[in-house]
Design an enzyme around this catalytic site. Structure first.
Site, PDB file in Angstrom:
ATOM      1  N   GLU A 225       0.829  -1.207   0.000  1.00 26.79           N
ATOM      2  CA  GLU A 225       0.000   0.000   0.000  1.00 26.79           C
ATOM      3  C   GLU A 225       0.866   1.260   0.000  1.00 26.79           C
ATOM      4  O   GLU A 225       0.719   2.140   0.854  1.00 26.79           O
ATOM      5  CB  GLU A 225      -0.957  -0.043   1.175  1.00 26.79           C
ATOM      6  CG  GLU A 225      -1.913  -1.227   1.071  1.00 26.79           C
ATOM      7  CD  GLU A 225      -2.850  -1.401   2.250  1.00 26.79           C
ATOM      8  OE1 GLU A 225      -2.715  -0.654   3.247  1.00 26.79           O
ATOM      9  OE2 GLU A 225      -3.717  -2.287   2.181  1.00 26.79           O
ATOM     10  N   GLU A 335      -4.957  -9.148  -0.660  1.00 26.88           N
ATOM     11  CA  GLU A 335      -5.368  -8.815   0.703  1.00 26.88           C
ATOM     12  C   GLU A 335      -6.773  -8.251   0.685  1.00 26.88           C
ATOM     13  O   GLU A 335      -7.098  -7.327  -0.076  1.00 26.88           O
ATOM     14  CB  GLU A 335      -4.410  -7.795   1.329  1.00 26.88           C
ATOM     15  CG  GLU A 335      -4.744  -7.487   2.782  1.00 26.88           C
ATOM     16  CD  GLU A 335      -3.780  -6.497   3.403  1.00 26.88           C
ATOM     17  OE1 GLU A 335      -2.556  -6.691   3.266  1.00 26.88           O
ATOM     18  OE2 GLU A 335      -4.247  -5.530   4.027  1.00 26.88           O
TER      19      GLU A 335
END
Length: 509
Positions: A225, A335
């Site tokens: 991220e 995820e």
């Protein structure tokens, strides 16, 4: 693993949500499975090990219980109940960013400040100190992170393959000297001096794992991220994270390829960039294509925390068209997480991914979680820094665990993903066993759904045309029933707020 509470606030607990309703039958309906349209071969289902594995990986009482629950299809006794295992086959190992030694910096020494990161989210890395930069002076601790490593080995022993990923470079490689992010929002936190160090840390752990742990990582992911810079702010966010712009990503990707190749790991794939949302993933991929960084990426990983966006389906399709169809790269939904203890919102997003994103693997972030609704199995930890005190487990598993099993126990690696034309049903074919698996969800009233298999050359079902089906819904968890095939068609009744899985034998293209 950004602030999911904020990003998916609208995706809370309850029945299958409004996004699925747009594609879910409100009356009797027919779904045609089309084997002429395929979306790749399924790689599998997975989970990341940190942070739950740090808590339970060395537990004499629960380590093997959770390893069996997650990484086998055994029926396991948990808190006195018989629970069918999820049979996950991908374990994502988090290379940590923490250590507790002092490191020379300038004319003095520095030490990591964990800020707000609680003990069970402080994951130890192995490279403690770069010394003066020569191999002889490097300080490594291969005994670090014992609990997560123990669970990695248990997963491997149960047949799982593994990916190595990084939430943040080692704390001493960062500008802020803090593994939870820069001192300012959106600030790049990997110090330019340590780009190769970060790549080398990953590569050296990968080769050490192969040679000493018996774990051969199929891929290495150097970022997590990296565009979520409003979360990765040092001393403010309670977990490891690092904002890294795409120009710096390209540099690290090139160095990582060199470091892996130099250690004899040329077959190890590089995955990137594990962006939090579909929109961020699109922006990153476009930037990497423009600066040439995409050439070092073998597989694109994306997270599903933008699943509730009004344009999510279009964004999913854009990623698939750009990455898989446009660039020939593999694609994992690496995820995911939802705040619904019953798991029906998770099923909605998962089916939407299979409908438009078309990944070949799908992973849930934390099946064991300290948040009761994000968890499949809930646990609590003490607020202090003593991991030996205060850990408590829920007495039952959430319904979400059974919903996950509707997918992971039946759609198995090697199956071919097929076209259904609807967002509330997914299909996969085992060509060797001549078995078709269909998973479907319903949030409308009780209805009958018919699956049209006339586009297959054969579709007979098992003995006497029997088809086994499993149901998870209100008041039921993974209950098995039967229907029959009639004229290459299978009709099932399905209640509201239910997920059903069918295994239809005797099916061939």
């Amino acid at each position: 693993m950004i602030n999911r509470r904020t990003l998916l606030a609208a995706a809370g607990a309850g029945a299958i949500g409004s996004a699925l309703a747009t594609g879910t039958a409100r009356a009797d309906s027919t779904i045609t499975v089309d084997p002429s349209k395929t979306y790749g071969t399924w790689d599998g289902w997975g989970t990341s090990l940190a942070w739950w594995a740090k808590v339970f990986g060395n537990s004499a009482e629960y380590a093997d219980v959770f390893a069996d629950l997650l990484f086998t299809d055994k029926t396991v006794s948990y808190m006195g109940s018989a629970v069918p295992g999820l049979n996950l086959n991908i374990a994502r190992y988090n290379l940590g960013a923490c250590s507790w030694n002092t490191v020379a910096r300038g004319s003095g020494t520095v030490r990591m400040d964990p800020g707000r990161i609680p003990w069970h989210k402080q994951i130890a890395g192995f490279w403690l100190d770069p010394g003066n930069g020569t191999p002889a002076s490097e300080v490594w601790n291969w005994d670090a992170d014992p609990a997560q490593r123990a669970m990695l080995l248990k997963a491997t022993q149960r047949g799982a393959k593994s990916e190595l990923f990084s939430n943040s470079p080692m704390w001493w490689m960062t500008n802020s000297l803090n593994p939870s992010g820069a001192t300012q929002q959106y600030g790049d936190n990997l110090n330019d001096t340590y780009r190769r160090h970060h790549a080398s840390h990953l590569a050296r752990v990968a080769v050490h794992a192969r040679d000493n742990w018996g774990v051969d990582f199929v891929s290495v992911e150097p970022f997590n991220e990296p565009k979520a810079g409003n979360w990765w702010t040092g001393y403010a966010h309670p977990q490891e994270g690092c904002c890294i712009n795409t120009a710096e990503q390209k540099a690290v990707l090139a160095l990582l390829r060199e470091e892996l190749d130099n250690r004899g790991l040329s077959a190890t794939e590089i995955a990137a960039s594990d962006d939090a949302t579909f929109a961020q993933a699109i922006a990153t991929w476009n930037d990497l294509k423009n600066n040439g960084g995409h050439a070092f990426v073998d597989r694109v990983n994306v997270h599903g925390y933008g699943a509730n966006h009004e344009n999510a389906d279009a964004q999913r399709a854009q990623i698939y068209n750009s990455v898989v169809s446009g660039s020939g790269k593999a694609l994992w939904s690496s995820e995911n997480g939802t705040a619904d203890a019953d798991g029906f919102r998770m099923a909605e997003f998962l089916l939407a991914d299979l409908y438009a994103l078309h990944p070949t693997a799908w992973a849930y972030w934390q099946p064991l979680d300290t948040h009761p609704d994000w968890a499949m199995i809930h646990f609590t930890v003490n607020d202090g820094q003593d991991p030996t005190q205060g850990v408590q487990l829920a007495q039952t598993v959430n319904t979400k665990f059974s919903v996950m099993g509707q997918f992971s126990r039946h759609i198995r690696p090697g199956m071919k993903m097929l076209h259904t034309g609807v967002k509330h049903a997914a299909a996969a074919l085992d060509e060797t066993a001549n078995k078709l698996v269909i998973v479907v969800a319903n949030n409308g009233p009780r209805t009958n759904m018919t699956f049209d298999l006339t586009r297959f050359s054969t579709a007979t079902g098992g003995q006497a045309g029997v088809v086994h089906r499993w149901n998870t819904g209100v008041g039921e968890r993974y209950v098995r029933r039967q229907v029959t095939v009639s004229g290459k068609k299978v009709t099932i009744p399905i209640n509201t707020n239910c997920v059903q899985t069918l295994e239809i034998e005797g099916v061939a293209i």
